[in-house]
Scaffold this motif. Structure first.
Motif, PDB file in Angstrom:
ATOM      1  N   GLN A  24       0.858  -1.341   0.035  1.00 29.44           N
ATOM      2  CA  GLN A  24       0.057   0.104   0.002  1.00 29.44           C
ATOM      3  C   GLN A  24       0.793   1.145   0.014  1.00 29.44           C
ATOM      4  O   GLN A  24       0.188   2.265   0.183  1.00 29.44           O
ATOM      5  N   LEU A  25       2.121   1.141  -0.025  1.00 27.71           N
ATOM      6  CA  LEU A  25       2.970   2.286  -0.014  1.00 27.71           C
ATOM      7  C   LEU A  25       3.153   3.049  -1.439  1.00 27.71           C
ATOM      8  O   LEU A  25       2.944   2.256  -2.509  1.00 27.71           O
ATOM      9  N   ASP A  26       2.928   4.511  -1.256  1.00 23.26           N
ATOM     10  CA  ASP A  26       2.938   5.194  -2.577  1.00 23.26           C
ATOM     11  C   ASP A  26       4.257   4.866  -3.342  1.00 23.26           C
ATOM     12  O   ASP A  26       4.333   4.604  -4.424  1.00 23.26           O
ATOM     13  N   ASP A  27       5.403   5.171  -2.451  1.00 26.21           N
ATOM     14  CA  ASP A  27       6.673   5.070  -3.008  1.00 26.21           C
ATOM     15  C   ASP A  27       7.337   3.830  -2.142  1.00 26.21           C
ATOM     16  O   ASP A  27       7.327   3.875  -0.833  1.00 26.21           O
ATOM     17  N   PRO A  28       7.688   2.606  -2.854  1.00 21.80           N
ATOM     18  CA  PRO A  28       8.127   1.528  -1.984  1.00 21.80           C
ATOM     19  C   PRO A  28       9.397   1.855  -1.218  1.00 21.80           C
ATOM     20  O   PRO A  28       9.809   1.015  -0.267  1.00 21.80           O
ATOM     21  N   ASP A  29       9.985   3.072  -1.462  1.00 26.46           N
ATOM     22  CA  ASP A  29      11.332   3.192  -0.814  1.00 26.46           C
ATOM     23  C   ASP A  29      11.148   4.283   0.308  1.00 26.46           C
ATOM     24  O   ASP A  29      12.374   4.853   0.762  1.00 26.46           O
ATOM     25  N   GLN A  30      10.193   4.998   0.291  1.00 22.10           N
ATOM     26  CA  GLN A  30      10.047   6.181   1.110  1.00 22.10           C
ATOM     27  C   GLN A  30       9.044   5.989   2.226  1.00 22.10           C
ATOM     28  O   GLN A  30       8.106   5.649   1.980  1.00 22.10           O
ATOM     29  N   CYS A  31       9.249   6.439   3.578  1.00 23.10           N
ATOM     30  CA  CYS A  31       8.524   6.018   4.543  1.00 23.10           C
ATOM     31  C   CYS A  31       7.346   7.044   4.691  1.00 23.10           C
ATOM     32  O   CYS A  31       7.956   8.355   4.478  1.00 23.10           O
ATOM     33  N   PRO A  32       6.164   6.661   4.454  1.00 22.53           N
ATOM     34  CA  PRO A  32       5.067   7.925   4.442  1.00 22.53           C
ATOM     35  C   PRO A  32       4.934   8.568   5.930  1.00 22.53           C
ATOM     36  O   PRO A  32       4.516   9.694   5.966  1.00 22.53           O
ATOM     37  N   ASN A  33       5.501   8.046   6.901  1.00 18.50           N
ATOM     38  CA  ASN A  33       5.328   8.700   8.216  1.00 18.50           C
ATOM     39  C   ASN A  33       6.591   9.793   8.304  1.00 18.50           C
ATOM     40  O   ASN A  33       6.209  10.882   8.612  1.00 18.50           O
ATOM     41  N   CYS A  34       7.832   9.274   8.217  1.00 19.19           N
ATOM     42  CA  CYS A  34       8.947  10.206   8.704  1.00 19.19           C
ATOM     43  C   CYS A  34       9.536  10.887   7.277  1.00 19.19           C
ATOM     44  O   CYS A  34      10.514  11.782   7.178  1.00 19.19           O
ATOM     45  N   GLY A  35       9.133  10.160   6.149  1.00 12.89           N
ATOM     46  CA  GLY A  35       9.955  10.696   4.818  1.00 12.89           C
ATOM     47  C   GLY A  35      11.185  10.288   4.514  1.00 12.89           C
ATOM     48  O   GLY A  35      11.763  10.592   3.288  1.00 12.89           O
TER      49      GLY A  35
END
Ligand code: GAP
Length: 454
Positions: free
Chosen positions: A120-131
């Motif tokens: 469900q990640l928009d970007d598989p390499d970037q944490c949606p919480n801390c960026g």
């Protein structure tokens, strides 16, 4: 309760109505204000992703389930009902494939220590919480079943699971029901009840919760008839939502891509609703083939097949499964029914629910608390209660009481006024048109019955 999460799929944009994000907050507020849905354990600060259905919500949920049962069991002579246990031994879930396959890919962010569903990640390499980028651990399979133990002794043999779907109850009882119900394929077993999944990302109010209610049918058919019954149930289930008031503009059927199919499915289509955040699944209709009966037959050592005495054929039936969520359907019905109108410079909120779903069918409203109006209103209420769920409200001005009933979707209000004492008539007021009719008390029940058309 939060606004729609970004983890949900974005709405399609071609030729379809726009998703309405303000509506989500209005529904959540209405649910709290009018006792439809409360956050669970709110006096202790709340318990994330669990909800309690208040007086109006409990009745609405019951009506959703009753409408389903009416359509799937009562109106069909080829479907029987079941109420199976929620707790089950590991053997059931081993055979069904849930112990091995019922999992979501989970990643941890090593920087902010939050957990996410990888798919469900928009970007598989970037944490949606801390960026932060590049901080995720390797994905690992997280099984969604809740495990607990039965009895006072821990360890092997005590392990049990809360069911993650009601469906397996139908498969493990296939033989019992075949032997006791005198049904033969094509026939179905239907069940409504709680299911539990340890969802990694619950959210969007009651759309995705860890404890929810399902309404499932397992329809057993001769293998050669599977495709025709799959198409039948797809059309039938779509129409059920339309008949109960969801506009066709907010419904669609979406076939699953091959890589979306569950481990048991050889074909699935979802009935989807246009939620405030975009299209979301209301119900899945799956062609499960003979997967489940064969699995349970080989794990239990029992024969799970049908012998047709007339033709001498012996076969393992194939299964078509329409699997709906009751709590999710309740949310869709609320969203579809909500409207605001300006009447004489006054804003009126209406839940235009189908009468079959409306929590109260009738509200009895004496114009004054004073006697003898109260006694007469009590008499009218007693006439109606054996037939329908009725509300009784004698507080505040009559206009405000109508608005309160509009807001919870009551189709008809019956007002008892001072003239009623002399002419033995009452006023019946319609939720949608606001038209008022004078009706003799003697014929009130027949009059209401004809208008409610349940
Ligand atoms: N037996 C097949 C099965 O369970 P599913 O698509 O996983 O299929 C069927 O679930 C329906 O149950 C969904 O379409 C949805 O309406 C409802 N449902 C599933 N998970 C849910 C959850 N976590 N919260 C609320 N409803 C859920």
């Amino acid at each position: 309760m939060t606004s729609p999460t970004s983890a949900e799929p974005a709405p399609d944009t071609d030729c379809e109505p726009a998703a309405d994000s303000a509506l989500f907050d209005k529904i959540v507020n209405l649910c709290k204000r009018r006792g439809i849905v409360f956050g669970s354990a709110e006096i202790y600060g709340g318990f994330r992703s669990a909800y309690d259905y208040g007086p109006i919500g409990a009745q609405l949920l019951r009506n959703v389930k009753d409408a389903w049962w009416r359509s799937m069991v009562q109106m069909r002579s080829d479907v029987v009902g079941l109420d199976a246990s929620i707790l089950g031994p590991p053997q059931v879930w081993e055979a069904s494939g849930h112990l091995t396959n019922f999992s979501d890919p989970l990643v941890d962010c090593t920087s902010c220590k939050t957990r996410h569903r990888e798919d469900q990640l928009d970007d598989p390499d970037q944490c949606p919480n801390c960026g932060e980028r590049g901080t995720f651990t390797e994905a690992r399979a997280f099984n969604l079943m809740f495990r607990t133990q039965a009895g006072p002794v821990e360890g092997a043999g005590a392990e049990v699971y809360l069911r993650p779907e009601t469906a397996q109850g139908m498969f493990v009882n296939f033989k019992n029901i075949l032997e006791t119900s005198r049904k033969r394929p094509p026939f179905g077993i239907a069940q409504v009840g709680k299911s539990f999944r340890n969802e990694i990302t619950p959210g969007n109010f009651v759309f995705r919760t860890r404890e929810f209610e399902q309404m499932e049918l397992e329809f057993f058919v001769p293998p050669a008839e599977a495709q025709q019954w799959y198409e039948f149930w797809l059309a039938d289930r779509y129409q059920w939502y339309v008949d109960l008031g969801i506009p066709a503009t907010h419904l669609r059927l979406r076939p699953h891509d091959a890589d979306e199919l569950s481990h048991y499915s050889s074909g699935t289509s979802d009935v989807e609703f246009l939620f405030p955040w975009g299209w979301g699944e209301l119900e899945g209709v799956a062609n499960r083939g003979d997967y489940d009966l064969r699995q349970h037959a080989s794990h239990s050592g029992q024969k799970l097949e049908y012998f047709d005495q007339a033709s001498g054929d012996r076969y393992v039936p194939h299964v078509i499964e329409p699997a709906a969520g009751a709590t999710r359907a309740l949310m869709a019905f609320l969203l579809a029914a909500y409207r605001e109108e300006t009447v004489n410079d006054d804003l009126r909120t209406v839940l235009g629910l189908h009468p079959r779903l409306a929590p109260y069918k009738v509200a009895v409203l004496p114009l004054s608390r004073k006697e003898p109006l109260g006694a007469l209103a009590g008499e009218v209420l007693a006439m109606c209660q054996p037939h329908w769920m009725c509300d009784y409200d004698e507080t505040q001005a009559i206009g405000r009481r109508y608005r309160r009933q509009d807001e919870i979707g009551t189709p008809l209000c019956v007002t008892v006024d001072f003239e009623s004492i002399d002419d033995r008539c009452v006023t019946v007021r319609d939720r949608d048109t606001m038209a008022q009719d004078r009706v003799p008390i003697a014929s009130l029940v027949d009059h209401l019955a004809s208008r409610l058309d349940l």
